[in-house]
Write an enzyme that holds these catalytic residues in place. Structure first.
Site, PDB file in Angstrom:
ATOM      1  N   GLU A   1      41.132   5.269 -10.863  1.00  0.00           N
ATOM      2  CA  GLU A   1      40.319   5.029  -9.654  1.00  0.00           C
ATOM      3  C   GLU A   1      38.958   5.701  -9.846  1.00  0.00           C
ATOM      4  O   GLU A   1      38.843   6.691 -10.568  1.00  0.00           O
ATOM      5  CB  GLU A   1      41.100   5.601  -8.441  1.00  0.00           C
ATOM      6  CG  GLU A   1      40.383   5.667  -7.124  1.00  0.00           C
ATOM      7  CD  GLU A   1      40.014   4.323  -6.527  1.00  0.00           C
ATOM      8  OE1 GLU A   1      39.398   3.515  -7.241  1.00  0.00           O
ATOM      9  OE2 GLU A   1      40.275   4.117  -5.323  1.00  0.00           O
ATOM     10  N   ASP A   2      37.947   5.165  -9.186  1.00  0.00           N
ATOM     11  CA  ASP A   2      36.613   5.774  -9.298  1.00  0.00           C
ATOM     12  C   ASP A   2      36.505   7.027  -8.425  1.00  0.00           C
ATOM     13  O   ASP A   2      36.212   8.111  -8.920  1.00  0.00           O
ATOM     14  CB  ASP A   2      35.505   4.759  -8.970  1.00  0.00           C
ATOM     15  CG  ASP A   2      35.672   4.087  -7.608  1.00  0.00           C
ATOM     16  OD1 ASP A   2      36.703   4.309  -6.922  1.00  0.00           O
ATOM     17  OD2 ASP A   2      34.769   3.325  -7.216  1.00  0.00           O
TER      18      ASP A   2
ATOM     19  N   ASP B   1      38.482   9.304  -1.667  1.00  0.00           N
ATOM     20  CA  ASP B   1      37.680   9.715  -0.515  1.00  0.00           C
ATOM     21  C   ASP B   1      38.635  10.049   0.640  1.00  0.00           C
ATOM     22  O   ASP B   1      39.204  11.133   0.674  1.00  0.00           O
ATOM     23  CB  ASP B   1      36.722   8.561  -0.194  1.00  0.00           C
ATOM     24  CG  ASP B   1      35.718   8.885   0.884  1.00  0.00           C
ATOM     25  OD1 ASP B   1      35.132   9.961   0.849  1.00  0.00           O
ATOM     26  OD2 ASP B   1      35.519   8.038   1.786  1.00  0.00           O
TER      27      ASP B   1
ATOM     28  N   PHE C   1      27.364  10.565  -0.437  1.00  0.00           N
ATOM     29  CA  PHE C   1      27.607   9.194  -0.875  1.00  0.00           C
ATOM     30  C   PHE C   1      26.990   9.030  -2.260  1.00  0.00           C
ATOM     31  O   PHE C   1      25.797   9.225  -2.435  1.00  0.00           O
ATOM     32  CB  PHE C   1      27.039   8.172   0.106  1.00  0.00           C
ATOM     33  CG  PHE C   1      27.627   6.809  -0.106  1.00  0.00           C
ATOM     34  CD1 PHE C   1      28.854   6.479   0.454  1.00  0.00           C
ATOM     35  CD2 PHE C   1      26.979   5.878  -0.900  1.00  0.00           C
ATOM     36  CE1 PHE C   1      29.431   5.231   0.228  1.00  0.00           C
ATOM     37  CE2 PHE C   1      27.553   4.620  -1.138  1.00  0.00           C
ATOM     38  CZ  PHE C   1      28.778   4.310  -0.561  1.00  0.00           C
TER      39      PHE C   1
ATOM     40  N   ARG D   1      25.518   0.069  -9.770  1.00  0.00           N
ATOM     41  CA  ARG D   1      26.715   0.273 -10.605  1.00  0.00           C
ATOM     42  C   ARG D   1      26.339   0.555 -12.060  1.00  0.00           C
ATOM     43  O   ARG D   1      27.099   1.166 -12.800  1.00  0.00           O
ATOM     44  CB  ARG D   1      27.612  -0.979 -10.590  1.00  0.00           C
ATOM     45  CG  ARG D   1      28.332  -1.228  -9.284  1.00  0.00           C
ATOM     46  CD  ARG D   1      29.397  -2.314  -9.508  1.00  0.00           C
ATOM     47  NE  ARG D   1      29.875  -2.881  -8.264  1.00  0.00           N
ATOM     48  CZ  ARG D   1      30.871  -2.392  -7.533  1.00  0.00           C
ATOM     49  NH1 ARG D   1      31.486  -1.294  -7.917  1.00  0.00           N
ATOM     50  NH2 ARG D   1      31.252  -2.990  -6.419  1.00  0.00           N
TER      51      ARG D   1
HETATM   52  P1  IMP Z   1      39.348   5.824   0.207  1.00  0.00           P
HETATM   53  O1  IMP Z   1      40.375   4.779   0.461  1.00  0.00           O
HETATM   54  O2  IMP Z   1      38.655   6.271   1.444  1.00  0.00           O
HETATM   55  O3  IMP Z   1      39.863   6.998  -0.611  1.00  0.00           O
HETATM   56  O4  IMP Z   1      38.197   5.124  -0.573  1.00  0.00           O
HETATM   57  C1  IMP Z   1      38.197   4.976  -1.914  1.00  0.00           C
HETATM   58  C2  IMP Z   1      37.155   3.937  -2.294  1.00  0.00           C
HETATM   59  O5  IMP Z   1      36.006   4.003  -1.442  1.00  0.00           O
HETATM   60  C3  IMP Z   1      36.636   4.216  -3.681  1.00  0.00           C
HETATM   61  O6  IMP Z   1      37.403   3.545  -4.640  1.00  0.00           O
HETATM   62  C4  IMP Z   1      35.231   3.677  -3.616  1.00  0.00           C
HETATM   63  O7  IMP Z   1      35.232   2.304  -3.922  1.00  0.00           O
HETATM   64  C5  IMP Z   1      34.822   3.837  -2.176  1.00  0.00           C
HETATM   65  N1  IMP Z   1      33.975   5.039  -2.023  1.00  0.00           N
HETATM   66  C6  IMP Z   1      34.329   6.245  -1.527  1.00  0.00           C
HETATM   67  N2  IMP Z   1      33.315   7.115  -1.562  1.00  0.00           N
HETATM   68  C7  IMP Z   1      32.277   6.442  -2.107  1.00  0.00           C
HETATM   69  C8  IMP Z   1      30.921   6.821  -2.444  1.00  0.00           C
HETATM   70  O8  IMP Z   1      30.455   7.963  -2.269  1.00  0.00           O
HETATM   71  N3  IMP Z   1      30.162   5.845  -3.011  1.00  0.00           N
HETATM   72  C9  IMP Z   1      30.623   4.579  -3.244  1.00  0.00           C
HETATM   73  N4  IMP Z   1      31.878   4.195  -2.959  1.00  0.00           N
HETATM   74  C10 IMP Z   1      32.693   5.119  -2.398  1.00  0.00           C
HETATM   75 MG    MG Z   2      37.052   1.426  -5.115  1.00  0.00          MG
END
Ligand code: IMP
Ligand code: MG
Length: 183
Positions: free
Chosen positions: A101-102, A105, A154, A167
Site C-alpha cells: 500500500e502507498d 491514513d 497531505f 504521481r
Molecule cells: P485510508 O483508507 O484512509 O487509510 O486511506 C488510504 C488511501 O488514501 C491511500 O492508499 C491513499 O490513496 C489515500 N491517501 C491518504 N493520505 C493521502 C495523502 O496524503 N496523499 C494522497 N493520498 C492519500
Molecule cells: Mg490508495
C-alpha cells in the site's frame, strides 16, 4: 476542475526512499525465507512506483498482481467506504502473499482489503506501506512493515496523487496551498 493553487515542498528525497527500500527488502527476504514463491500485490494506483522499486530489490521468486480499491475519490478526505474496483487475476489460497500500500491514513482501506484477502486463505499474508500517518488512524490496523511515519500532511509524489496529479515526482512532497480556489 478549478483547483486551489499549491506548491510542493520536498519531505522525503528519492535517495532516502531508495535506501529505506533496500533495508525493507532485506527484512522481507528474511521473513519469507524458505518460501518457494512470493505473491506481491500492489494496491492501485498509488503503490505502482513503490512496488516497482520494491520487487526489484527482493531477491526471491516473485509474482506480481494488482488490486484497486477506493475510499477517496478525487478529494482529500477518506469516504470511509471502501469499494473494490479491480480484483486479483490470480488465486492466493495456500500462497505466501505481501500486500503493498502507498499510505495508511484512516486505515479503512488496508483493513478492508486485508479482511477480504484473508477470506481466501493464503498461507501467509503480510502488509507493507511506504508511508504511515498514525495520528490519522480511525481503525486499529498497522502494516507489518512501514517505510516512513509522517505527520498529518497531505503528500504527493512517488506514485501518490492529489486529484490524479503529481504521481510522477521522484520524491515525496507535501502539498502547501498558496492561494484561494480559482473560479
Ligand atoms: P485510508 O483508507 O484512509 O487509510 O486511506 C488510504 C488511501 O488514501 C491511500 O492508499 C491513499 O490513496 C489515500 N491517501 C491518504 N493520505 C493521502 C495523502 O496524503 N496523499 C494522497 N493520498 C492519500
Ligand atoms: Mg490508495
Amino acid at each position: 476542475m478549478p483547483h486551489r493553487p499549491y506548491v510542493i515542498d520536498q519531505m522525503i528525497s528519492a535517495k532516502t526512499i531508495a535506501a529505506r527500500i533496500e533495508d525493507l527488502a532485506r527484512e522481507i527476504e528474511q521473513a519469507y525465507k524458505g518460501c518457494e514463491k512470493l505473491i506481491v500485490i500492489g494496491l492501485l494506483r498509488g503503490s505502482f512506483v513503490f512496488i516497482a522499486d520494491l520487487v526489484r530489490e527482493i531477491d526471491m521468486n516473485i509474482e506480481v498482481d494488482f488490486m484497486e480499491a477506493t475510499s477517496y475519490g478525487d478529494s482529500m478526505e477518506s469516504s470511509r467506504e471502501v469499494r473494490i474496483l479491480k480484483d486479483l487475476r490470480g488465486k492466493i489460497r495456500g500462497k505466501d502473499v505481501l500486500l503493498v500500500e502507498d499510505i495508511v491514513d484512516t486505515g479503512f482501506t488496508l483493513k478492508h482489503v486485508l479482511a477480504l484477502l484473508q477470506t481466501r486463505n493464503p498461507r501467509r499474508l503480510e502488509t507493507i506501506a511506504l508511508l504511515d500517518k498514525p495520528s490519522r488512524r480511525e481503525v486499529d490496523i498497522k502494516a507489518t512493515w512501514t517505510g516512513f511515519e509522517i505527520p498529518d500532511e497531505f503528500v504527493v509524489g512517488y506514485g501518490i496523487d492529489f486529484a490524479q496529479r503529481n504521481r510522477n515526482l521522484a520524491y515525496i512532497g507535501k502539498v502547501r496551498f498558496t492561494g484561494e480556489e480559482a473560479e
